[in-house]
Design an enzyme around this catalytic site. Structure first.
Site, PDB file in Angstrom:
ATOM      1  CG  ASN A   9       0.423   7.671  -4.403  1.00 36.05           C
ATOM      2  OD1 ASN A   9      -0.562   8.240  -4.869  1.00 36.05           O
ATOM      3  ND2 ASN A   9       1.661   7.913  -4.813  1.00 36.05           N
ATOM      4  CD1 TRP A  10      -5.536   4.452  -3.508  1.00 31.63           C
ATOM      5  CD2 TRP A  10      -7.479   5.255  -4.304  1.00 31.63           C
ATOM      6  NE1 TRP A  10      -6.541   3.970  -2.706  1.00 31.63           N
ATOM      7  CE2 TRP A  10      -7.744   4.448  -3.168  1.00 31.63           C
ATOM      8  CE3 TRP A  10      -8.550   5.860  -4.959  1.00 31.63           C
ATOM      9  CZ2 TRP A  10      -9.047   4.245  -2.686  1.00 31.63           C
ATOM     10  CZ3 TRP A  10      -9.842   5.655  -4.481  1.00 31.63           C
ATOM     11  CH2 TRP A  10     -10.073   4.850  -3.359  1.00 31.63           C
ATOM     12  CE  LYS A  11       2.306   5.790  -7.626  1.00 29.48           C
ATOM     13  NZ  LYS A  11       3.540   5.301  -8.213  1.00 29.48           N
ATOM     14  CG  HIS A  97       5.150  10.367  -5.637  1.00 28.76           C
ATOM     15  ND1 HIS A  97       5.566   9.962  -6.883  1.00 28.76           N
ATOM     16  CD2 HIS A  97       4.866   9.239  -4.946  1.00 28.76           C
ATOM     17  CE1 HIS A  97       5.519   8.634  -6.932  1.00 28.76           C
ATOM     18  NE2 HIS A  97       5.098   8.173  -5.772  1.00 28.76           N
ATOM     19  CD  GLU A  99       4.593   8.282  -9.936  1.00 30.03           C
ATOM     20  OE1 GLU A  99       3.457   8.664  -9.617  1.00 30.03           O
ATOM     21  OE2 GLU A  99       4.971   7.100  -9.797  1.00 30.03           O
ATOM     22  CD  GLU A 169       7.296   6.440  -2.525  1.00 32.65           C
ATOM     23  OE1 GLU A 169       6.508   5.514  -2.337  1.00 32.65           O
ATOM     24  OE2 GLU A 169       7.070   7.369  -3.300  1.00 32.65           O
ATOM     25  N   GLY A 175       6.961   1.171  -9.055  1.00 28.31           N
ATOM     26  CA  GLY A 175       6.185   0.660 -10.179  1.00 28.31           C
ATOM     27  C   GLY A 175       6.971  -0.271 -11.084  1.00 28.31           C
ATOM     28  CB  SER A 214       8.015  -2.761  -6.113  1.00 22.70           C
ATOM     29  OG  SER A 214       8.047  -2.096  -7.372  1.00 22.70           O
ATOM     30  N   GLY A 235       1.870   2.076  -3.808  1.00 25.10           N
ATOM     31  CA  GLY A 235       1.239   2.526  -5.041  1.00 25.10           C
ATOM     32  C   GLY A 235       0.361   1.438  -5.621  1.00 25.10           C
ATOM     33  N   GLY A 236       0.891   0.705  -6.589  1.00 30.01           N
ATOM     34  CA  GLY A 236       0.127  -0.308  -7.325  1.00 30.01           C
ATOM     35  C   GLY A 236      -0.681  -1.244  -6.437  1.00 30.01           C
TER      36      GLY A 236
HETATM   37  P1  PGA Z   1       4.556   1.330  -6.222  1.00 30.62           P
HETATM   38  O1  PGA Z   1       4.498   2.915  -5.979  1.00 30.62           O
HETATM   39  O2  PGA Z   1       4.138   0.683  -4.918  1.00 30.62           O
HETATM   40  O3  PGA Z   1       3.572   1.067  -7.327  1.00 30.62           O
HETATM   41  O4  PGA Z   1       5.950   0.992  -6.588  1.00 30.62           O
HETATM   42  C1  PGA Z   1       4.912   3.493  -4.780  1.00 30.62           C
HETATM   43  C2  PGA Z   1       4.717   4.985  -4.856  1.00 30.62           C
HETATM   44  O5  PGA Z   1       4.954   5.556  -5.925  1.00 30.62           O
HETATM   45  O6  PGA Z   1       4.318   5.632  -3.871  1.00 30.62           O
END
Ligand code: PGA
Length: 251
Positions: A9-11, A97, A99, A169, A175, A214, A235-236
């Site tokens: 997930n590049w966000k 998600h 967010e 998640e 993050g 993470s 994500g990251g």
């Molecule tokens: P993260 O994000 O790996 O940076 O913790 C995961 C996500 O939000 O899908």
């Protein structure tokens, strides 16, 4: 059918040039190094979807969007619809998600509508669920996350649910560098599968449940070892090709 899936997930990251480099590197590394039938997905920002689809054409890497509207079309400035995603042949879409839930106030009810329109348009929803730290500390986390499934997925028929991928998640792990332990992940995944079984019976065994929060090359193998953990939403660590492909390989 239950599959092993690692989705990045590049966000809201990368400009076009950086996106091209990342996607090309992932495609090449996956071609050379990933011999398993693990499904690899990159969920890019909308503006790069078309380009990413071309870059990954004929490769083992699939493309996903990060959201879609619950409406099919109309006066919703700035939104992207599921029929639009279908029209460019995007196979996956992340829905719900944390967010989106937190910053855009998306509710379980609205997410149920997004899941519906995604399925109507032959998109595979990666449906996200997960609790805040406060909820976990209150001890109510299992009920809270199961309820997210009840309210957004349990109206689906068995044939519809079968197409959905779930991503657990925990918000406190996204993050933050603070990942859930392998035991915490497996424990929640087992609860979620049991909850699915309470309504859908044996079909629960066919649903892929991914862990997100993470995940890094250094902890992926341990987390993915859980018997109910079918991969990850990353994500990251999906923003760097070497680390992302190493996570894919650690399944
Ligand atoms: P993260 O994000 O790996 O940076 O913790 C995961 C996500 O939000 O899908």
């Amino acid at each position: 059918m239950r599959k092993k899936i690692v989705a990045g997930n590049w966000k809201m990251n990368k400009d076009l040039q950086e996106a091209n480099i990342l996607a090309s590197e992932v495609v090449n590394m996956v071609k050379d190094e990933v011999m398993t039938d693990t499904v690899v997905v990159m969920c890019t920002p909308y503006v790069y979807l078309n380009k990413a689809l071309k870059l990954t054409d004929g490769s083992k890497v699939q493309i996903g969007a990060q959201n879609c509207s619950e409406h099919a079309s109309g006066a919703y400035t700035g939104e992207i619809s599921a029929p639009m995603l279908k029209s460019i042949d995007v196979p996956y879409v992340i829905i719900g998600h944390s967010e989106r839930r937190e910053y855009f106030s998306e509710t379980n009810e609205q997410l149920a509508a997004k899941v519906n329109i995604a399925l109507e348009n032959e998109l595979i929803p990666i449906f996200c669920c997960g609790e805040s730290l406060e909820t976990r500390e209150s001890g109510n986390h299992f009920d809270f996350v199961c309820n997210q499934l009840t309210e957004s997925l349990f109206h689906l028929s068995a044939e519809e649910l079968e197409k959905v991928v779930i991503a657990y998640e925990p918000i406190w792990a996204i993050g933050t560098g603070k990942t859930a332990s392998a035991e915490q992940a497996q424990e929640m995944h087992e609860k979620l599968r049991a909850h699915l079984a309470s309504k859908y019976g044996d079909l629960a065994e066919e649903i892929s449940i991914l862990y997100g929060g993470s995940v890094k090359p250094g902890n992926a193998e341990e987390i993915f070892a859980g018997k109910d953990v079918d991969g990850g939403l990353i994500g990251g660590a999906s923003l760097e090709s070497r680390g992302f492909v190493d996570i894919v390989k650690s399944i």
